[in-house]
Write an enzyme that holds these catalytic residues in place. Structure first.
Site, mmCIF file in Angstrom:
data_model
loop_
_atom_site.group_PDB
_atom_site.id
_atom_site.type_symbol
_atom_site.label_atom_id
_atom_site.label_comp_id
_atom_site.label_asym_id
_atom_site.label_seq_id
_atom_site.Cartn_x
_atom_site.Cartn_y
_atom_site.Cartn_z
ATOM 1 C CG ASP B 99 62.963 -6.877 -171.026
ATOM 2 O OD1 ASP B 99 63.177 -7.283 -169.645
ATOM 3 O OD2 ASP B 99 63.275 -5.992 -171.371
ATOM 4 C CG ASP B 131 71.154 -8.351 -168.777
ATOM 5 O OD1 ASP B 131 70.018 -8.178 -167.777
ATOM 6 O OD2 ASP B 131 71.270 -7.620 -169.640
ATOM 7 C CD GLU B 165 66.767 -3.676 -166.916
ATOM 8 O OE1 GLU B 165 67.641 -2.972 -166.165
ATOM 9 O OE2 GLU B 165 67.312 -4.077 -168.065
HETATM 10 ZN ZN LIG Z 1 69.331 -6.708 -166.644
HETATM 11 ZN ZN LIG Z 2 70.302 -5.606 -169.363
#
Ligand SMILES: [Zn+2]
Ligand SMILES: [Zn+2]
Ligand SMILES: [Zn+2]
Ligand SMILES: [Zn+2]
Lengths: 478, 478
Positions: B99, B131, B165
């Site tokens: 995510d 990320d 997350e």
């Molecule tokens: Zn992350």
């Molecule tokens: Zn992050």
């Protein structure tokens, strides 16, 4: 003064008409702070001018031009009125305002705010009822009742009724300055009915208000907000510095810790000290209005002195920091602390600012922080205090005793009423605050009201005051 | 390890395909914190499962039920994957997330956030690039390149890739606890690639993160907000009390003033002290990332120690006070101060809370205020620190030297990464943070990017790590 009796009787007889008059005024939603209501403010001014003319006064609707900063709006006119022009009579300048605070039913009003509604206790609910349409109409009622009673109004009246009081009184200071030696030149004293009794039973005369010096402190450092996990411990944090400085101003018991402030405060004279014990106010009243028992002092006199004649310092808040519910791990990059000092005689604005700035600079220097600090003066308004031995006051006190059967409380307001200062400074004449409404009237709140008793007896009081002040100005009793 | 050369060569040869793979992943806007994107998060999980299957892995999409408190939403599945099941091989547990943070072009992105766009410096811009889609795909790329190079993957892989997350990792802790002795039981060590280098040139291994104890203090008194003109000086003001308490926590140089906190901090060993001087980080780097020179320490080592291994205390803000621009003369009736402490070994959560609560109670008692004060624990997450002499770390260090030609920096993160703690606690195995991206990647900000070099060399690094850890786990070099 026997000729007051027929006047009082006439006021009682006309009370239905006076209440209808207030009802008509309340029906015009003259909210000065809302653009779309500006035409209603103007309409209210014109309606009020018509009322003055109807009792035989003359009135000019003085235009003030565009509203500064909001040039699509015309300022509402100031009504410059006159009743009587006899060179053998004294002349009283009356000030009031015909605009009101915002109001809508959905704010929580029990009744429509622009329909004056009386309940079975004689409470007349409606926006502007007590602030300030009731008191302004009180003067017109008084003239009308004199005429119908066949009693001569013993003084000349000059009226200054504005329509922007609830929105900063834009343009008024200039007008007063311009007209001080012209339209207002004959005024012997000034009377303003635009504040409230301390309680609900006993009238008061108000001879002072505190001033307000409002400051901000800006502390900045990092170029942008930082994550406390990543940067906490490596960097000077503006909040740490600001909170230390803000924590150095005042103790929890209200004692101001800025060096030199206390020395500026005028000592309490015996004469002034004697004014507090008779005041109708109890610790219960205070706790009720606070909504809790967090008063600093445990007795009425000290409480009142610290509201009326001693300075106070309040911390209002911080701009730029995290302020919503929840948890955010931010290091704010720039924070602005806001605080203000309520000032009293003899604290001059600049002298106070110098002490505060010095204190702030010293406190910041002690921190040895690499952040930047900026001290700002946001706005300052001076305190006002009046000679309560002046005939203007002795006359009002006699009028209160005649109408209500009690000596009035002698009070000062904690908050500011800037127009008092302007009149005092520009005209050099004594200013009296002679309130009509009571402490429970909720001016500026929902369910604003004026008690029928305060309106009708208040109309008697305003009329009686004119008689006593005519006498006192010629033969002072003190 | 000569067999790494053909693997590295294959990674170079496949780089176009790997970048296309990342482009496909970035194109799915799997924002876990926006309701209307939840189907995209699920779609992303399914796409990723397909990638795992395509390189010969097996994968279960484990459903976690409804989202607590938002029961109209299904939680996205956790991907429980496996590649290889050879009882003679060691087993590595990989964690990552598919995510991403919210993003829209109008936030200030130079390019469409969901179209991976490479500039002429090889910077690949796109939400999730660094990320954490790039690192997660790095593992799949590594498997594929091994196969095409004809090099056997030297370990078994267990994968745990979640889709929540960026929204609190809802349900993950329970899953890890449930599967610790089941799906995860064979894991010998854990490797997580979801953080960043300290700078842009030199890779690091991360062996610790600080914890965070977040607190609030509520001070209340008056029944409602008060006007400072009317009540200032008569009443205890909640802001005065709160600011005094908040001002007692920390000095401008970051020193925590709460008694006993320092005693909880583990002393610095010579071994740990020796880790800081080689770290590639300068005061210039710090000043650049701060956007100013407000660093507390004038040298790199002290700065890093205070970010990584010492506690810090930050004042975040005040709820209930005046926070907008302008000047309001309010006495707020109830104010809530927010602050947090970044914790380090050996500061246990409850021990810290006891010291803080004691301090707050003592400071408030000293004020002798009639207001009420309430101390609240908002949330606490423990620090994590790992044995960096473990084969998991010596292996990763060798892999870094092989791929990048330098010894890695040994770092701790200032902020928290809760999943490290859960794995460590539930599986009892060594956890390594092995970042792929660099400090300028702007995860969570606009224009998030992953450099092509970090992605391609990073894929080599992940593959090389598997070889070295297979060796070190059998024959540790330390
Ligand atoms: Zn992350
Ligand atoms: Zn992050
Ligand atoms: Zn008013
Ligand atoms: Zn008002």
């Amino acid at each position: 003064m026997p000729h007051l009796d027929p006047y009082f009787k006439e006021v009682d007889g006309l009370q239905g008409k006076f209440i209808d008059r207030l009802k008509s005024a309340v029906a015009i939603p003259s909210i000065s702070s809302e653009d779309e209501r500006r035409t209603d403010v103007v309409k209210m001014g014109e309606w009020l001018a018509e009322q003055i003319r109807a009792v035989g006064g003359t009135v000019e609707l003085r235009q003030l031009g565009k509203q500064p900063g909001r040039e699509h709006l015309d300022l509402p006119p100031v009504l410059l009125g006159r009743y009587g022009n006899d060179p053998n009579k004294k002349t009283i300048l009356l000030y009031g305002h015909y605009d009101v605070q915002p109001a809508q039913k959905s704010d929580g009003w029990a009744t429509d705010p622009f329909t004056l509604t009386m309940d079975d206790k004689g409470r007349m609910f409606g926006r502007g009822s007590t602030d300030d349409k009731g008191p302004v109409l009180g003067w017109i009622n008084a003239i009308e009742a004199h005429q119908k009673a066949g009693v001569e109004v013993p003084v000349n009246l000059i009226m200054c009724f504005e329509g922007m009081e609830e929105n900063g009184s834009e343009g008024l200071d200039n007008l007063i300055e311009e007209e001080a030696k012209k339209f207002f030149k004959d005024a012997d004293v000034i009377c303003i009915s635009d504040n409230y009794w301390l309680g609900t039973e006993k009238p008061c005369l108000t001879y002072g208000v505190r001033g307000c010096n409002y400051y901000s402190i800006e502390v900045s450092g990092p170029g942008q907000d930082l994550h406390s996990g990543v940067y906490g411990g490596m960097t000077h944090e503006p909040m740490t510095d600001l909170i230390k400085i803000m924590g150095s101003f005042v103790d929890p018991d209200g004692k101001i810790l800025i060096k030199g402030i206390d020395d500026l405060v005028a000592p309490l004279t015996d004469e002034e000290a004697a004014l507090y014990p008779p005041i109708a106010f109890t610790m219960n009243d205070l706790h009720e209005s606070l909504g809790s028992e967090v008063s600093i002092y445990d007795n009425k006199d000290d409480s009142l002195k610290h509201k009326m004649r001693y300075p106070s310092l309040s911390l209002h808040g911080i701009e730029g920091a995290f302020y919503t519910p929840g948890a955010k791990t931010v290091i704010p990059a720039k924070v602005i602390g806001k605080f203000s000092i309520r000032t009293v005689p003899n604290m001059e604005i600049d002298a106070v600012t110098q002490l505060v700035e010095k204190h702030v600079n010293e406190e910041f220097a002690r921190l040895r922080s690499k952040n930047k600090m900026k001290f700002n003066v946001v706005h300052c308004g001076k305190w006002w205090v009046e000679d309560f031995n002046h005939p203007n006051y002795t006359a009002a006190a006699k009028a209160v005793e005649r109408v209500y059967g009690v000596k009035p409380d002698m009070t000062r307001e904690g908050g500011s009423i800037p127009v008092t200062l302007t009149f005092q400074a520009q005209l050099g004449k004594n200013v009296l605050l002679l309130p009509m409404g009571s402490s429970t009237d909720a001016a500026h709140s929902i369910n604003e009201k004026l008690d029928k008793r305060n309106y009708i007896e208040g109309t008697k009081l305003l009329g009686a005051y004119l008689h006593y002040v005519a006498g006192e100005l010629v033969h002072p009793s003190k």
